[in-house]
Design a protein around this motif. Sequence first.
Motif, PDB file in Angstrom:
ATOM      1  N   ASP A  83       0.833  -1.202   0.000  1.00 43.79           N
ATOM      2  CA  ASP A  83       0.000   0.000   0.000  1.00 43.79           C
ATOM      3  C   ASP A  83       0.874   1.261   0.000  1.00 43.79           C
ATOM      4  N   ASP A  84       0.579   2.182  -0.871  1.00 38.99           N
ATOM      5  CA  ASP A  84       1.147   3.544  -0.897  1.00 38.99           C
ATOM      6  C   ASP A  84       2.586   3.664  -1.396  1.00 38.99           C
ATOM      7  N   ARG A  85       3.455   2.691  -1.094  1.00 41.84           N
ATOM      8  CA  ARG A  85       4.892   2.891  -1.195  1.00 41.84           C
ATOM      9  C   ARG A  85       5.525   2.148  -2.375  1.00 41.84           C
ATOM     10  N   LEU A  86       5.654   2.839  -3.499  1.00 39.16           N
ATOM     11  CA  LEU A  86       6.304   2.249  -4.671  1.00 39.16           C
ATOM     12  C   LEU A  86       7.748   1.894  -4.373  1.00 39.16           C
ATOM     13  N   ASP A  87       8.446   2.737  -3.612  1.00 43.84           N
ATOM     14  CA  ASP A  87       9.854   2.470  -3.308  1.00 43.84           C
ATOM     15  C   ASP A  87      10.015   1.162  -2.551  1.00 43.84           C
ATOM     16  N   VAL A  88       9.164   0.933  -1.555  1.00 49.89           N
ATOM     17  CA  VAL A  88       9.233  -0.302  -0.777  1.00 49.89           C
ATOM     18  C   VAL A  88       8.837  -1.498  -1.648  1.00 49.89           C
ATOM     19  N   ALA A  89       7.829  -1.327  -2.469  1.00 51.84           N
ATOM     20  CA  ALA A  89       7.411  -2.413  -3.363  1.00 51.84           C
ATOM     21  C   ALA A  89       8.565  -2.859  -4.254  1.00 51.84           C
ATOM     22  N   LEU A  90       9.266  -1.914  -4.832  1.00 54.04           N
ATOM     23  CA  LEU A  90      10.392  -2.246  -5.708  1.00 54.04           C
ATOM     24  C   LEU A  90      11.545  -2.863  -4.920  1.00 54.04           C
ATOM     25  N   ALA A  91      11.870  -2.278  -3.785  1.00 59.33           N
ATOM     26  CA  ALA A  91      13.008  -2.760  -2.997  1.00 59.33           C
ATOM     27  C   ALA A  91      12.783  -4.164  -2.457  1.00 59.33           C
ATOM     28  N   ALA A  92      11.536  -4.502  -2.143  1.00 56.10           N
ATOM     29  CA  ALA A  92      11.234  -5.798  -1.537  1.00 56.10           C
ATOM     30  C   ALA A  92      10.842  -6.863  -2.558  1.00 56.10           C
ATOM     31  N   GLY A  93      10.818  -6.517  -3.829  1.00 58.53           N
ATOM     32  CA  GLY A  93      10.434  -7.486  -4.850  1.00 58.53           C
ATOM     33  C   GLY A  93       8.963  -7.821  -4.843  1.00 58.53           C
ATOM     34  N   ALA A  94       8.129  -6.852  -4.462  1.00 57.53           N
ATOM     35  CA  ALA A  94       6.679  -7.070  -4.448  1.00 57.53           C
ATOM     36  C   ALA A  94       6.148  -7.125  -5.882  1.00 57.53           C
ATOM     37  N   ASP A  95       4.889  -7.554  -6.012  1.00 57.65           N
ATOM     38  CA  ASP A  95       4.267  -7.671  -7.330  1.00 57.65           C
ATOM     39  C   ASP A  95       3.529  -6.412  -7.743  1.00 57.65           C
ATOM     40  N   GLY A  96       3.243  -5.553  -6.768  1.00 51.28           N
ATOM     41  CA  GLY A  96       2.494  -4.370  -7.124  1.00 51.28           C
ATOM     42  C   GLY A  96       2.412  -3.386  -5.983  1.00 51.28           C
TER      43      GLY A  96
END
Length: 198
Positions: A83-96
């Motif tokens: 939720d909300d955080r593109l930077d965290v999504a990218l850094a953690a290898g999230a899907d979206g």
Amino acid sequence: MILSCFAGHAERAAAFDRTDVYPVISSEFTLGRSPVEIFEAVAYGGAKIVQLREKKRSSRELFELACACRPIANRYRVLLIIDDRLDVALAAGADGVHLGQDDLPVAEAKRIAPELWVGHSTHNLAEALAGRAAGADYINIGPVFPTNTKSVGYPALGLDMLRSIAPQVGMPFTVMGGIKAHHFAELIAAGARRIAMV
């Protein structure tokens, strides 16, 4: 960083298409249990997508939580959304990433991370259509009912408004806000296919 089991945008789209219930996990509402424990439980239970929403945790805490959930998501082939955080999504290898009205604009998120699955919170038809135009992969419509899990600053839409908006959005959408299990039948009758719940 552990990579996602989903190879790219097309695989994420196919996984999202199989989604029905969309759990949203926030440590504020886990009754003292670990969000990782809850994540594994809903993944084991058949969820195809899970969002981590931590409004009161630091960036580092959210990153560490996402990293702990990534191998679980891979084991069960669950989309991991931040939720909300593109930077965290990218850094953690999230899907979206799921973006609100006051977050990074959807078009910028898509430009930065075209392979991620990008959701967008909307509260009326105009916002829903704007989210579609900006390139969101899905939109969330809500709150459908009054909710205490998040201060949204918007009134509950109600089922009549959902019935009006749903056929006009022309794209995948979720619904959220004050939803309980006994609401499922009427939400489905109003046009909802994917129901998000904390």
